[in-house]
Scaffold this motif. Structure first.
Motif, PDB file in Angstrom:
ATOM      1  N   VAL A   1     -16.122   8.686  15.300  1.00  0.00           N
ATOM      2  CA  VAL A   1     -17.047   8.162  16.648  1.00  0.00           C
ATOM      3  C   VAL A   1     -16.002   7.401  17.506  1.00  0.00           C
ATOM      4  O   VAL A   1     -15.601   6.543  16.991  1.00  0.00           O
ATOM      5  CB  VAL A   1     -18.367   7.646  16.169  1.00  0.00           C
ATOM      6  N   ILE A   2     -15.943   7.736  18.711  1.00  0.00           N
ATOM      7  CA  ILE A   2     -15.341   6.943  19.767  1.00  0.00           C
ATOM      8  C   ILE A   2     -16.320   6.578  20.791  1.00  0.00           C
ATOM      9  O   ILE A   2     -16.974   7.481  21.353  1.00  0.00           O
ATOM     10  CB  ILE A   2     -13.968   7.625  20.293  1.00  0.00           C
ATOM     11  N   THR A   3     -16.554   5.329  21.070  1.00  0.00           N
ATOM     12  CA  THR A   3     -17.389   4.898  21.780  1.00  0.00           C
ATOM     13  C   THR A   3     -16.997   4.052  23.075  1.00  0.00           C
ATOM     14  O   THR A   3     -16.289   2.881  22.539  1.00  0.00           O
ATOM     15  CB  THR A   3     -18.912   4.328  20.997  1.00  0.00           C
ATOM     16  N   ASP A   4     -17.718   3.911  24.020  1.00  0.00           N
ATOM     17  CA  ASP A   4     -17.548   2.976  25.124  1.00  0.00           C
ATOM     18  C   ASP A   4     -18.321   1.802  24.683  1.00  0.00           C
ATOM     19  O   ASP A   4     -19.163   1.880  23.719  1.00  0.00           O
ATOM     20  CB  ASP A   4     -18.091   3.787  26.382  1.00  0.00           C
ATOM     21  N   ILE A   5     -18.480   0.541  25.479  1.00  0.00           N
ATOM     22  CA  ILE A   5     -19.406  -0.391  25.051  1.00  0.00           C
ATOM     23  C   ILE A   5     -20.351  -0.513  26.148  1.00  0.00           C
ATOM     24  O   ILE A   5     -21.791  -0.302  25.882  1.00  0.00           O
ATOM     25  CB  ILE A   5     -18.762  -1.847  25.265  1.00  0.00           C
ATOM     26  N   GLU A   6     -19.986  -0.212  27.409  1.00  0.00           N
ATOM     27  CA  GLU A   6     -21.113  -0.518  28.331  1.00  0.00           C
ATOM     28  C   GLU A   6     -21.790   0.856  28.854  1.00  0.00           C
ATOM     29  O   GLU A   6     -21.220   1.729  29.507  1.00  0.00           O
ATOM     30  CB  GLU A   6     -20.308  -0.926  29.687  1.00  0.00           C
ATOM     31  N   MET A   7     -22.922   1.301  28.427  1.00  0.00           N
ATOM     32  CA  MET A   7     -23.747   2.466  28.695  1.00  0.00           C
ATOM     33  C   MET A   7     -24.975   2.176  28.743  1.00  0.00           C
ATOM     34  O   MET A   7     -25.635   1.285  28.059  1.00  0.00           O
ATOM     35  CB  MET A   7     -23.369   3.413  27.444  1.00  0.00           C
ATOM     36  N   PRO A   8     -25.611   2.896  29.624  1.00  0.00           N
ATOM     37  CA  PRO A   8     -27.404   2.712  29.884  1.00  0.00           C
ATOM     38  C   PRO A   8     -28.096   3.435  28.633  1.00  0.00           C
ATOM     39  O   PRO A   8     -27.160   4.168  27.901  1.00  0.00           O
ATOM     40  CB  PRO A   8     -27.632   3.635  31.100  1.00  0.00           C
ATOM     41  N   GLN A   9     -29.015   2.848  28.487  1.00  0.00           N
ATOM     42  CA  GLN A   9     -30.008   3.186  27.396  1.00  0.00           C
ATOM     43  C   GLN A   9     -29.749   2.488  26.074  1.00  0.00           C
ATOM     44  O   GLN A   9     -30.379   1.963  25.333  1.00  0.00           O
ATOM     45  CB  GLN A   9     -29.991   4.923  27.069  1.00  0.00           C
ATOM     46  N   MET A  10     -28.386   3.088  25.638  1.00  0.00           N
ATOM     47  CA  MET A  10     -27.702   2.052  24.277  1.00  0.00           C
ATOM     48  C   MET A  10     -26.385   1.920  24.379  1.00  0.00           C
ATOM     49  O   MET A  10     -25.528   3.078  24.712  1.00  0.00           O
ATOM     50  CB  MET A  10     -28.167   2.931  23.005  1.00  0.00           C
ATOM     51  N   ASP A  11     -25.922   0.626  24.206  1.00  0.00           N
ATOM     52  CA  ASP A  11     -24.507   0.433  24.387  1.00  0.00           C
ATOM     53  C   ASP A  11     -23.848   0.586  23.270  1.00  0.00           C
ATOM     54  O   ASP A  11     -24.500   0.940  22.124  1.00  0.00           O
ATOM     55  CB  ASP A  11     -24.324  -0.978  24.680  1.00  0.00           C
ATOM     56  N   GLY A  12     -22.320   0.447  23.234  1.00  0.00           N
ATOM     57  CA  GLY A  12     -21.542   0.831  21.914  1.00  0.00           C
ATOM     58  C   GLY A  12     -21.861  -0.115  20.969  1.00  0.00           C
ATOM     59  O   GLY A  12     -21.472   0.348  19.734  1.00  0.00           O
ATOM     60  N   HIS A  13     -22.106  -1.397  21.258  1.00  0.00           N
ATOM     61  CA  HIS A  13     -22.206  -2.274  20.055  1.00  0.00           C
ATOM     62  C   HIS A  13     -23.419  -1.973  19.515  1.00  0.00           C
ATOM     63  O   HIS A  13     -23.556  -1.993  17.984  1.00  0.00           O
ATOM     64  CB  HIS A  13     -22.451  -3.793  20.646  1.00  0.00           C
ATOM     65  N   ARG A  14     -24.542  -1.511  20.005  1.00  0.00           N
ATOM     66  CA  ARG A  14     -25.851  -1.257  19.222  1.00  0.00           C
ATOM     67  C   ARG A  14     -25.801   0.029  18.565  1.00  0.00           C
ATOM     68  O   ARG A  14     -26.055   0.392  17.274  1.00  0.00           O
ATOM     69  CB  ARG A  14     -26.962  -1.001  20.317  1.00  0.00           C
ATOM     70  N   LEU A  15     -24.856   1.044  19.016  1.00  0.00           N
ATOM     71  CA  LEU A  15     -24.638   2.200  18.474  1.00  0.00           C
ATOM     72  C   LEU A  15     -23.596   1.947  17.007  1.00  0.00           C
ATOM     73  O   LEU A  15     -24.045   2.404  15.967  1.00  0.00           O
ATOM     74  CB  LEU A  15     -23.865   3.169  19.105  1.00  0.00           C
ATOM     75  N   LEU A  16     -22.836   1.263  17.174  1.00  0.00           N
ATOM     76  CA  LEU A  16     -21.715   0.820  16.184  1.00  0.00           C
ATOM     77  C   LEU A  16     -22.658   0.248  15.009  1.00  0.00           C
ATOM     78  O   LEU A  16     -22.633   0.623  13.761  1.00  0.00           O
ATOM     79  CB  LEU A  16     -20.879  -0.164  16.681  1.00  0.00           C
TER      80      LEU A  16
END
Length: 306
Positions: free
Chosen positions: A235-250
């Motif tokens: 998984v490759i994720t950005d941090i700053e995103m609407p609805q759910m950010d990358g840190h929460r996903l991580l």
């Protein structure tokens, strides 16, 4: 007068899906920027013009012996600027390893909110200001556009977003069928990432536009009988995103035993010392600054084996 945002005492716990948003005004419209991007706030000073520079650039600004490019945000957003020098400010940012001063009409204040409160701009919103927004949120009865500052800088210098030339420097590479999930809210950067990774041989990509979409997709893969390393490998994720950010996903991935041994790479313009500490505490397998697309490919090679 300067206000060092990093010393305001505002700290967020890791993985809570919260952010601090600085509200400011340009041309009578209210906008927002993630406090994590800000180095300091400074009173406006007339910058030194740069001959033959991009139309968005007002000149160079030099606080504390640091040379910083000053951007006319009103011009970048295509809206008329209000003439009120007494409230004009610079928002000095630090992301993608670049310091930039954005000239705004007025700074309003800081709000704490959840990424869940933010919605993606509708595709019918076609003005320059709306097209440069990553999200829309309503605070105290006001609609605030959260701006995509990376997009604005990429219009001035395309290599500031992704250094796509690094992919050519990798040379000829073999094709790989490993499945990689991408979580990136910027449609422009998502397409560029897909193109770059495909050129590097990683052609089996699953694109999503925020952490929530990515989390739902991961659950669907596992619920359908998929296996880590076969049906999803990274998984490759950005941090700053609407609805759910990358840190929460991580955090969700690393706290869930179903996703043991699934590597997660943070690939974001916000990767600085503080963010590295947060990402490490949540279990990130790697953290890279967004322009470094060549190093991203090398990290994928290392984590999952080309």
């Amino acid at each position: 007068m300067a206000n060092d945002i990093s010393k305001t005492g505002i700290l967020l716990e890791s993985g809570t899906n919260e952010l601090e948003l600085l509200e400011f005004v340009v041309g009578g419209q209210h906008f927002g920027i993630n406090v994590a991007k800000i180095r300091e706030l400074c009173n406006y000073e007339t910058p030194t013009p740069i001959p033959n520079s991009h139309e968005y650039i007002e000149g160079i600004y030099m606080p504390k012996d640091m040379l910083i490019t000053a951007i006319n945000l009103a011009k970048a957003l295509g809206i008329p600027k209000e003439d009120n020098p007494s409230t004009d400010m610079y928002i000095v940012t630090n992301f993608n390893r670049v310091y930039t001063a954005f000239h705004v009409d007025q700074v309003v204040g800081i709000h704490r909110l959840s990424w869940e409160d933010m919605v993606k701009p509708d595709t019918t919103m076609s003005s320059a200001a709306n097209a440069s927004a990553i999200g829309v949120v309503k605070i105290n009865g006001k609609v605030i556009l959260v701006l995509d500052f990376e997009k604005i800088l990429s219009e001035i210098n395309p290599e500031s977003g992704l250094r796509v030339s690094e992919i050519d420097m990798l040379g000829e590479r073999d094709r790989s069928d490993v499945k990689i999930l991408l979580a990136e809210d910027s449609a422009m950067l998502l397409e560029m990432m897909k193109d770059c990774l495909s050129k590097a041989g990683y052609v089996n990509l699953i694109p999503t536009s925020n952490g929530l979409e990515a989390w739902k997709e991961l659950n669907k893969i596992i619920d359908d009988g998929g296996k880590i390393g076969e049906d999803i490998s990274c998984v490759i994720t950005d941090i700053e995103m609407p609805q759910m950010d990358g840190h929460r996903l991580l955090k969700l991935i690393k706290d869930d035993r179903r996703f043991n041994k699934l590597p997660v790479i943070i690939f974001s313009s916000l990767v600085n010392e503080e963010m590295r500490i947060k990402g490490k505490s949540l279990g990130a397998d790697a953290q890279l600054s967004k322009p470094e697309i060549g190093n991203l490919v090398k990290m994928i090679d290392s984590l999952i084996g080309k």
